[in-house]
Enzyme design. Structure first.
Site, PDB file in Angstrom:
ATOM      1  N   GLU A 139      -0.164  -4.898   9.879  1.00 38.38           N
ATOM      2  CA  GLU A 139      -1.645  -3.898   9.085  1.00 38.38           C
ATOM      3  C   GLU A 139      -2.614  -3.223  10.273  1.00 38.38           C
ATOM      4  O   GLU A 139      -3.299  -2.525   9.463  1.00 38.38           O
ATOM      5  CB  GLU A 139      -2.245  -4.741   8.080  1.00 38.38           C
ATOM      6  CG  GLU A 139      -0.813  -4.747   6.952  1.00 38.38           C
ATOM      7  CD  GLU A 139      -0.235  -3.990   6.308  1.00 38.38           C
ATOM      8  OE1 GLU A 139      -0.824  -3.004   5.980  1.00 38.38           O
ATOM      9  OE2 GLU A 139       0.939  -4.863   5.665  1.00 38.38           O
ATOM     10  N   ASP A 143       3.861   1.993  -2.432  1.00 35.75           N
ATOM     11  CA  ASP A 143       5.053   0.847  -3.355  1.00 35.75           C
ATOM     12  C   ASP A 143       6.534   1.525  -3.205  1.00 35.75           C
ATOM     13  O   ASP A 143       7.151   0.538  -3.344  1.00 35.75           O
ATOM     14  CB  ASP A 143       4.315   1.939  -4.650  1.00 35.75           C
ATOM     15  CG  ASP A 143       3.072   1.949  -4.927  1.00 35.75           C
ATOM     16  OD1 ASP A 143       1.969   0.996  -4.420  1.00 35.75           O
ATOM     17  OD2 ASP A 143       2.773   2.281  -6.511  1.00 35.75           O
ATOM     18  N   ASP A 183       7.977  -4.064  -5.833  1.00 32.50           N
ATOM     19  CA  ASP A 183       7.087  -2.896  -4.996  1.00 32.50           C
ATOM     20  C   ASP A 183       6.753  -3.641  -3.367  1.00 32.50           C
ATOM     21  O   ASP A 183       6.258  -5.082  -3.644  1.00 32.50           O
ATOM     22  CB  ASP A 183       6.309  -2.810  -5.868  1.00 32.50           C
ATOM     23  CG  ASP A 183       6.518  -1.992  -7.077  1.00 32.50           C
ATOM     24  OD1 ASP A 183       7.989  -1.644  -7.509  1.00 32.50           O
ATOM     25  OD2 ASP A 183       5.650  -1.901  -8.321  1.00 32.50           O
ATOM     26  N   HIS A 217       0.879  -5.892  -7.247  1.00 31.08           N
ATOM     27  CA  HIS A 217       0.672  -5.599  -5.284  1.00 31.08           C
ATOM     28  C   HIS A 217      -0.561  -6.200  -5.079  1.00 31.08           C
ATOM     29  O   HIS A 217      -1.773  -6.742  -5.740  1.00 31.08           O
ATOM     30  CB  HIS A 217       0.275  -3.937  -5.593  1.00 31.08           C
ATOM     31  CG  HIS A 217       1.235  -2.982  -6.019  1.00 31.08           C
ATOM     32  ND1 HIS A 217       1.372  -2.138  -6.965  1.00 31.08           N
ATOM     33  CD2 HIS A 217       2.226  -3.208  -6.423  1.00 31.08           C
ATOM     34  CE1 HIS A 217       1.877  -1.412  -6.321  1.00 31.08           C
ATOM     35  NE2 HIS A 217       3.002  -2.051  -6.800  1.00 31.08           N
ATOM     36  N   ASP A 262      -2.690  -5.017  -1.963  1.00 33.23           N
ATOM     37  CA  ASP A 262      -3.423  -4.995  -1.082  1.00 33.23           C
ATOM     38  C   ASP A 262      -5.016  -4.642  -1.843  1.00 33.23           C
ATOM     39  O   ASP A 262      -5.427  -4.217  -1.486  1.00 33.23           O
ATOM     40  CB  ASP A 262      -2.765  -3.624  -0.672  1.00 33.23           C
ATOM     41  CG  ASP A 262      -2.899  -3.114  -1.465  1.00 33.23           C
ATOM     42  OD1 ASP A 262      -2.128  -3.409  -2.574  1.00 33.23           O
ATOM     43  OD2 ASP A 262      -1.660  -1.619  -1.073  1.00 33.23           O
ATOM     44  N   ASN A 272      -8.861  -1.976  -1.274  1.00 31.41           N
ATOM     45  CA  ASN A 272      -7.375  -1.296  -0.807  1.00 31.41           C
ATOM     46  C   ASN A 272      -8.225  -0.029   0.592  1.00 31.41           C
ATOM     47  O   ASN A 272      -8.245   1.011   0.055  1.00 31.41           O
ATOM     48  CB  ASN A 272      -7.108  -0.217  -2.196  1.00 31.41           C
ATOM     49  CG  ASN A 272      -6.097  -0.053  -1.177  1.00 31.41           C
ATOM     50  OD1 ASN A 272      -5.493   0.908  -1.250  1.00 31.41           O
ATOM     51  ND2 ASN A 272      -4.697  -1.046  -1.899  1.00 31.41           N
ATOM     52  N   HIS A 331      -4.852   2.628   0.767  1.00 31.08           N
ATOM     53  CA  HIS A 331      -4.087   1.705   1.356  1.00 31.08           C
ATOM     54  C   HIS A 331      -2.905   1.657   0.689  1.00 31.08           C
ATOM     55  O   HIS A 331      -1.151   2.403   1.259  1.00 31.08           O
ATOM     56  CB  HIS A 331      -4.048  -0.174   1.063  1.00 31.08           C
ATOM     57  CG  HIS A 331      -2.313  -0.707   1.764  1.00 31.08           C
ATOM     58  ND1 HIS A 331      -1.260  -1.376   1.236  1.00 31.08           N
ATOM     59  CD2 HIS A 331      -2.711  -1.550   3.757  1.00 31.08           C
ATOM     60  CE1 HIS A 331      -0.965  -1.920   1.996  1.00 31.08           C
ATOM     61  NE2 HIS A 331      -2.174  -1.657   3.669  1.00 31.08           N
ATOM     62  N   CYS A 332      -2.976   1.757  -0.882  1.00 29.64           N
ATOM     63  CA  CYS A 332      -1.704   2.552  -1.076  1.00 29.64           C
ATOM     64  C   CYS A 332      -1.347   3.811  -1.838  1.00 29.64           C
ATOM     65  O   CYS A 332       0.430   4.270  -1.530  1.00 29.64           O
ATOM     66  CB  CYS A 332      -2.205   2.933  -3.038  1.00 29.64           C
ATOM     67  SG  CYS A 332      -2.951   0.920  -3.929  1.00 29.64           S
TER      68      CYS A 332
END
Length: 348
Positions: A9, A108, A179, A227, A229, A287, A332-333
């Site tokens: 990441e 996702d 996801d 999720h 994150d 996030n 991030h999403c």
């Protein structure tokens, strides 16, 4: 050369997909949408406020995404965007009918690991065909040498979901479901959040597909929401930010036993512009994304978190993200890193 090549990441970013807010809407009610997203906010499934978001929300969300794109391109990053989709158009399978939601959160939909990109078996009916918005990009990745696969398409029958369970998870184990945002990459180790957006069969499927090269670690009993994150954010080798509201010290994943931990300060509430927020206040701060091990993109309102990161030698690029809680997606999403420099390593 494969255009997909990512192991962590935090390695220096070369290519990223950034979502779009065009056409974003709340889908028509169904058991999964109610159980996973709305059971805590409305009394009955029919009370879900279906329909398009206000034009102002879409406009401002796209403005904020464009600001991110400008920053990334200024850092030499190639940026891709999904196709615009008519999310109000209905679709279905032999078992159910639905309509769509948005192309705002590529994180996702697609999971990039090494030189492989995976269409994930998502848990919501409304997002069943969302990968179609990325097909032209995926074809280009395939032609470049990347591996492009899709997890088994789930049936998502009504009994997939437990509405307001007194114990256990909202999501049953009838078929592999997850996801991509349930997963974080730490070189040879992957963290997988077992929750209402990722079940145990999904974990098993992912480990078998990736094989012995990777170790997929379940994160259980921490957070049953969607999720990972907004619970764990990786900064660089040896430094991780954890959500103190969800993770106790005795629950810290073992791969971080020799890492320095930042216990995330209380996030500033970025607010919401809808009937009620679709995400917790952590979506507006924790996030965040790493452009490289020394540069983080963080919501500009999160001054306490920014100060914590800067105290560790991280440069922060503060940017607005006004509708993270409304659209359920922070930096991030709303992004998907598909290529970073670096090689596959063991960080444990």
């Amino acid at each position: 050369m494969s255009l997909v090549n990512v192991h962590t990441e935090w390695d220096p970013l070369e290519e990223m997909i950034v979502g779009i807010a065009d056409g974003a809407r709340v889908p028509s009610p169904d058991p999964g949408l109610f159980a996973i997203g709305y059971a805590d906010n409305v009394a009955e499934m029919a009370d879900i406020p279906t329909g398009p978001y206000d034009a102002r929300i879409i406009e401002e969300a796209n403005e904020d995404l464009e600001g991110l794109v400008e920053l990334l391109r200024g850092e030499g990053v190639t940026v891709r965007r999904p196709d615009v989709t008519d999310h109000a158009r209905g679709f279905g399978t032999p078992d159910w009918e639905s309509d769509g939601e948005y192309n705002y959160c590529p994180r996702d939909v697609l999971l990039a690991v090494g030189q492989t990109i995976i269409e994930t078996p998502m848990v919501l009916r409304s997002r069943y065909f969302e990968p179609h918005a990325y097909k032209s990009i995926l074809v280009e990745y395939l032609r470049s040498g990347a591996n492009w696969i899709s997890a088994p398409k789930p049936r998502l029958l009504d009994d997939t979901y437990n509405i307001r369970p007194r114990s256990g998870s909202i999501l049953n184990d009838h078929e592999p479901l997850f996801d991509a945002a349930n997963i974080l990459r730490v070189g040879r180790d992957l963290l997988y959040l077992v929750s209402c957006s990722g079940n145990e069969l999904g974990l098993q499927w992912l480990q078998r597909v990736l094989g012995d090269t990777y170790r997929v670690h379940p994160v259980r009993g921490v957070y049953d929401g969607t999720h990972i994150d907004t619970t764990i954010t990786l900064v660089r080798p040896g430094l991780v930010v954890l959500n103190p509201e969800r993770i106790r010290e005795d629950q810290v994943p073992s791969i971080f036993k020799n890492w320095e931990i930042i216990w995330c300060p209380d996030n500033v509430d970025t607010g919401y512009a809808w009937s009620y927020p679709r995400a917790s206040l952590w979506q507006g701060g924790l996030n965040f994304i790493m452009v490289n091990p020394d540069l983080a993109v963080v919501n500009d309102l999160q001054i306490p978190l920014i100060k914590e990161l800067e105290s560790k030698g991280v440069t922060v690029a503060p940017l607005p993200m006004r509708h993270a809680r409304t659209l359920s997606g922070g930096f991030h999403c709303a992004t998907l890193d598909v290529r970073r420099t670096g090689t596959l390593e063991d960080y444990t």
